[in-house]
Design a protein around this motif. Sequence first.
Motif, PDB file in Angstrom:
ATOM      1  N   THR A 271       4.550   8.956   4.744  1.00 52.39           N
ATOM      2  CA  THR A 271       4.494   7.537   5.100  1.00 52.39           C
ATOM      3  C   THR A 271       5.800   7.138   5.778  1.00 52.39           C
ATOM      4  OG1 THR A 271       5.514   6.700   3.069  1.00 52.39           O
ATOM      5  CG2 THR A 271       3.139   7.110   3.025  1.00 52.39           C
ATOM      6  N   TRP A 274       8.822   2.029   3.676  1.00 52.25           N
ATOM      7  CA  TRP A 274       8.272   0.700   3.409  1.00 52.25           C
ATOM      8  C   TRP A 274       9.298  -0.135   2.656  1.00 52.25           C
ATOM      9  CZ3 TRP A 274       3.112   3.010   1.205  1.00 52.25           C
ATOM     10  CH2 TRP A 274       2.329   3.476   2.275  1.00 52.25           C
ATOM     11  N   ARG A 311       9.566   5.765   0.506  1.00 51.99           N
ATOM     12  CA  ARG A 311       8.701   6.557   1.380  1.00 51.99           C
ATOM     13  C   ARG A 311       8.300   7.812   0.629  1.00 51.99           C
ATOM     14  NH1 ARG A 311      11.713  11.084   4.818  1.00 51.99           N
ATOM     15  NH2 ARG A 311      10.311  12.236   3.512  1.00 51.99           N
ATOM     16  N   ILE A 419       0.513  -3.544   1.444  1.00 52.15           N
ATOM     17  CA  ILE A 419       0.620  -2.426   2.391  1.00 52.15           C
ATOM     18  C   ILE A 419      -0.564  -1.485   2.245  1.00 52.15           C
ATOM     19  CG2 ILE A 419       1.989  -0.386   2.976  1.00 52.15           C
ATOM     20  CD1 ILE A 419       4.493  -1.979   2.208  1.00 52.15           C
ATOM     21  N   GLU A 427      -0.629   1.568   8.954  1.00 50.28           N
ATOM     22  CA  GLU A 427      -0.504   1.469   7.502  1.00 50.28           C
ATOM     23  C   GLU A 427      -1.762   1.950   6.796  1.00 50.28           C
ATOM     24  OE1 GLU A 427       0.578  -2.576   6.777  1.00 50.28           O
ATOM     25  OE2 GLU A 427       2.720  -2.194   7.071  1.00 50.28           O
TER      26      GLU A 427
END
Length: 708
Positions: A271, A274, A311, A419, A427
């Motif tokens: 990912t 965030w 992450r 998210i 996302e």
Amino acid sequence: MTTTAESSYTARHLSVLEGLEAVRKRPGMYIGSTDSRGLMHCVWEIIDNAVDEALGGHGDRIEVVLHPDSSVEVRDQARGIPVDTVEKLGLSGVEVVFTKLHAGGKFGGGSYGSSGGLHGVGASVVNALSARLDVEVDRGGRTHRMTFRRGEPGTFADGSGEPGPEAPFTPFVDGSELAVVGKVPRGRTGTRIRYWADRQIFPTSATFSYDELVTRARQTSFLVPGLTLVIRDERRLPGTPGAEGPVEETFRHDGGTADFVDFLGQDTPVTDTWLLRGSGDFNETIQQLDGKGHLVAAEVTRTCEVDVALRWGIGYETELRSFVNIIATPKGGSHVTGFEQSLLKVVRKQIELNARRLKVTGKNSKERIEKDDVVAGLTAVVTVRLPEPQFEGQTKEVLGTAPVRAVVAKVVENELTRILTSTARTEKAQAALLLEKVVGEMRARVSARTQKEISRRKNALETSSLPDKLADCRSDDVEQSELFIVEGDSALGTAKAARDSNFQALLPIRGKILNVQKASLADMLANAECAAIIQVIGAGSGRSFDLEAARYGRIVLMTDADVDGAHIRTLLLTLFFRYMRPLVDAGRVFAAVPPLHRIETYGSGGKPGDLIYTYSEAELHKNLARLDRSNKRYKEPIQRYKGLGEMDADQLAETTMDPAHRTLRRVTMSDAARAENVFDLLMGNDVAPRKDFIVAGAAGLDRDRIDA
């Protein structure tokens, strides 16, 4: 008449330590210890005071200098310590800060909204434990100066030389003096503190660590965006970066915790980084000073600001750093508890909502997602800011403010849910990958537990559930046993005849196994060859891997000496690197080194002579040249082994499997980060860097060696 122990213990045996005497008598209570760790804690106290000013928006530069005379100097460009007189004490603000315990601007006077310093003992403790401390304050257009010896104010007669604790010292008798020693532009403010640690308290073996200072400065620069920190070492100590001369490093990061996570996360990301930010209020009963100077109970509303950056990567290691204001809390506390509880709650809920797509049975499943499944591969920085947090002790390693847990949990739940349920393409895709990873970790954990149960060595009266193709050894001594992972069934037959079945086991694999650098965890577990290797070794995989449970002391990869063999060996090493890394760390993974050529010489009268095995082209030509010089004949053409199956059993045993004659290449992990980058380059999803690597190395390629 005898006196009892009880009656002989009277009030005259009680001692009351006044002021800084308590610090010198019991330094461990304030700084943890008197070794290098305590010495560094003193530096943190002074640095943190300067950083607290930066947190409040005062000053954007801090310099730390390690001088050759073992002193440390911290300079800032903040407001400067107050130099006016404290009315109740009749002392200057500078003297109060450095000589009175629990004195400072962090007791609810409105000077600091949030800070690392709470107890008002940092500067005074450092002063008490210093053979000498000098402080200079730029304020009001003038430079003010005061010096101390073991906490006592006075003056040193330095003369024309460098200042030092050995200079003659004269304490103040009638009254203290804050000397004015120079002028500065009226707008310039700041504080400079230089001190020499007292060797009556700290042993000479306790030293300041440049590396720890650099690590702390880098960490602080992430936590206070826009703050510049400079670390300079002028000691020229052997074995340090400044051994050849003064060394200086500067740190400044404007991206905050997001930059910190990007710095800490070394594996390939699943990912993006965030950010989960928010705040919450809570009520707290505290003691406050009233107008008459008396402590009274009052209920106040606190605001806790939460800043979390996180992450996930493809690995299974977890890197979690937590901070309260600027203070690291390595042992966690209520903020970490709230983060982990909410993280598990949100991910569990999302997996239940997507149970059908993820092929899990949802709420009624016997196996539930656990915290270890969620935090596998997670890199996170959890930061909270609040006034007057409660820590456990002056070393501030654990946050104790209970209401912070609920505030952090609520922010993380709201932001992470937003998210993971986002309809934005990026996302949404990353959320799907994350949930698949977590489910894969759960399945890996369950599979590892099952494998451990079925892979224990069976006695003669039991049946084994290990793969049928495993040719196990008879010994149950892990230290002596070896597992050879053999390429192909053709080599297996020869290897069976060549091995010593007492301690050498064989596991054949069919061709090239799955590329686990590209595949998901679920695909890896579903692959028959990967599953067989993990099951036979018997120690699990990923974060559940247990080195003590491994069934063999050595794992030997025995592949052909050609391009395909090298590819298979690389695939196997990728599997071990990703999912059984402790085996590599422990030096228990080896690559067999079979010979490339066999030279058969002629003896006298044309009888067969010696057999010479060579392991490289250079070694072959060197041996042939030696034979030509000695006029020894040899059979041509030279036999070139392209596969293990071409060898007879006795040849394979002598050259590759017999411990008395073989050569094994140990696989090491001296630089895990660099190794991971290489694996990702050669085996990962990103094709462009791999193409560049191949193109860059094409000029140096010897086509004749492709077969090797």
